[in-house]
Design a protein around this motif. Structure first.
Motif, PDB file in Angstrom:
ATOM      1  N   PHE A  95     -11.792   8.726  17.074  1.00 59.74           N
ATOM      2  CA  PHE A  95     -10.958   9.817  17.593  1.00 59.74           C
ATOM      3  C   PHE A  95     -10.046   9.360  18.730  1.00 59.74           C
ATOM      4  O   PHE A  95      -9.844  10.071  19.713  1.00 59.74           O
ATOM      5  CB  PHE A  95     -11.819  11.005  18.047  1.00 59.74           C
ATOM      6  N   THR A  96      -9.526   8.143  18.584  1.00 54.85           N
ATOM      7  CA  THR A  96      -8.544   7.615  19.542  1.00 54.85           C
ATOM      8  C   THR A  96      -7.352   7.049  18.760  1.00 54.85           C
ATOM      9  O   THR A  96      -7.440   6.812  17.558  1.00 54.85           O
ATOM     10  CB  THR A  96      -9.135   6.505  20.423  1.00 54.85           C
ATOM     11  N   SER A 172      -6.479  11.205   9.741  1.00 58.62           N
ATOM     12  CA  SER A 172      -7.147  12.475  10.016  1.00 58.62           C
ATOM     13  C   SER A 172      -8.661  12.295  10.125  1.00 58.62           C
ATOM     14  O   SER A 172      -9.322  12.963  10.920  1.00 58.62           O
ATOM     15  CB  SER A 172      -6.821  13.508   8.931  1.00 58.62           C
ATOM     16  N   GLY A 176      -9.197  12.550  13.951  1.00 59.68           N
ATOM     17  CA  GLY A 176      -9.679  13.901  14.203  1.00 59.68           C
ATOM     18  C   GLY A 176      -8.588  14.936  14.418  1.00 59.68           C
ATOM     19  O   GLY A 176      -8.889  16.116  14.601  1.00 59.68           O
ATOM     20  N   ILE A 178      -6.722  15.684  16.955  1.00 56.07           N
ATOM     21  CA  ILE A 178      -6.974  16.403  18.208  1.00 56.07           C
ATOM     22  C   ILE A 178      -5.646  16.693  18.906  1.00 56.07           C
ATOM     23  O   ILE A 178      -4.843  15.786  19.121  1.00 56.07           O
ATOM     24  CB  ILE A 178      -7.878  15.578  19.137  1.00 56.07           C
ATOM     25  N   ALA A 179      -5.418  17.963  19.229  1.00 57.30           N
ATOM     26  CA  ALA A 179      -4.157  18.370  19.853  1.00 57.30           C
ATOM     27  C   ALA A 179      -3.938  17.633  21.166  1.00 57.30           C
ATOM     28  O   ALA A 179      -4.875  17.440  21.947  1.00 57.30           O
ATOM     29  CB  ALA A 179      -4.158  19.874  20.091  1.00 57.30           C
ATOM     30  N   LYS A 181      -3.639  14.643  21.696  1.00 54.77           N
ATOM     31  CA  LYS A 181      -4.292  13.333  21.800  1.00 54.77           C
ATOM     32  C   LYS A 181      -4.065  12.468  20.559  1.00 54.77           C
ATOM     33  O   LYS A 181      -3.502  11.378  20.658  1.00 54.77           O
ATOM     34  CB  LYS A 181      -5.793  13.507  22.057  1.00 54.77           C
ATOM     35  N   THR A 182      -4.499  12.942  19.387  1.00 54.24           N
ATOM     36  CA  THR A 182      -4.409  12.120  18.180  1.00 54.24           C
ATOM     37  C   THR A 182      -3.707  12.845  17.035  1.00 54.24           C
ATOM     38  O   THR A 182      -3.798  12.412  15.884  1.00 54.24           O
ATOM     39  CB  THR A 182      -5.816  11.691  17.702  1.00 54.24           C
ATOM     40  N   ASN A 183      -3.023  13.919  17.331  1.00 53.34           N
ATOM     41  CA  ASN A 183      -2.329  14.657  16.282  1.00 53.34           C
ATOM     42  C   ASN A 183      -0.987  14.001  15.972  1.00 53.34           C
ATOM     43  O   ASN A 183      -0.138  13.864  16.849  1.00 53.34           O
ATOM     44  CB  ASN A 183      -2.103  16.109  16.712  1.00 53.34           C
ATOM     45  N   GLN A 191      -2.563  21.022   9.700  1.00 55.40           N
ATOM     46  CA  GLN A 191      -3.322  21.836  10.654  1.00 55.40           C
ATOM     47  C   GLN A 191      -2.623  23.154  10.958  1.00 55.40           C
ATOM     48  O   GLN A 191      -3.231  24.232  10.863  1.00 55.40           O
ATOM     49  CB  GLN A 191      -3.527  21.027  11.928  1.00 55.40           C
TER      50      GLN A 191
END
Length: 228
Positions: A95-96, A172, A176, A178-179, A181-183, A191
């Motif tokens: 998740f990075t 994805s 993850g 993540i809004a 951060k990783t979107n 999403q």
């Protein structure tokens, strides 16, 4: 639909912060992964295209198999390796952005290798003969081959970047989505569309299509230059 399109255009023109963050993460991930894939894939592709050794065909077939690897399989493999119970779980990369870059590198490096291998295999023999006539060693012959591949390398990089920017399955799973951060664009489109936020999804889709058009125009121009 018309209202959603108008809102999407307004988001693009107003410089929406969330939209800007998604574009920044996408650019950081795709540019980094495509550059790394180019640095790894170009030497390997030239080597495979120019060399003749036992087992070469096996490596070519393996690379072509990896070119078609489903992104979700790549994402699953990395998830298992870097999750808490995986051998690399202690690295805390899941998740990075770095693991998203790694996922894209694994997906697009075989494409770079395959494109260069196909091109170099067609020009290797005359280049070797020229190098032999000039009494060039193996290293300088390799550089000569690289010099002959300038246009293919540039067009291959653009194709790799386009593949990276459009990838959704692997990033994805390991990122993850993540809004803030990783979107990235592709995951954000899924999403926000699922949430009913069509305006942001349409805005990102429009930008993605424009980028795809620009990349394809550049590839076409490079291929035309190669044809000359």
């Amino acid at each position: 639909m018309q209202t959603a399109l108008q809102k999407a255009l307004a988001l693009i023109l107003s410089g929406d912060r969330e939209l800007g963050n998604i574009l920044l993460v996408t650019a950081k991930t795709s540019l980094t992964s495509s550059l790394i894939a180019l640095l790894i894939g170009v030497p390997l592709g030239i080597f495979l295209g120019a060399s003749r050794f036992r087992g070469r065909q096996v490596l070519v077939i393996l690379n072509r198999t990896l070119m078609g690897m489903p992104p979700v399989v790549c994402g699953l493999l990395l998830y298992l390796l870097f999750s808490g119970v995986g051998p690399f779980g202690g690295w805390k990369l899941l998740f990075t952005v770095p693991i998203m870059v790694l996922a894209q590198v694994l997906l697009i490096t075989p494409i770079v290798v395959g494109n260069l291998e196909t091109y170099v295999s067609g020009i290797a023999q005359p280049v070797r003969e020229t190098a032999k006539g000039l009494n060039l060693g193996a290293g300088r012959t390799f550089l000569l081959l690289g010099n002959e591949c300038v246009y293919p390398i540039l067009s291959t990089y653009l194709l790799a970047f386009a593949r990276a920017i459009a990838e959704v399955g692997a990033v994805s799973m390991v990122g993850g989505a993540i809004a803030w951060k990783t979107n990235v664009m592709t995951t954000a489109i899924m999403q926000y569309t699922n949430r009913g936020n069509f305006s942001l999804g349409i805005a990102l889709g429009m930008i993605l299509m424009v980028l795809s058009l620009v990349v394809n125009i550049l590839v076409s121009l490079l291929q035309r230059g190669l044809g000359r």
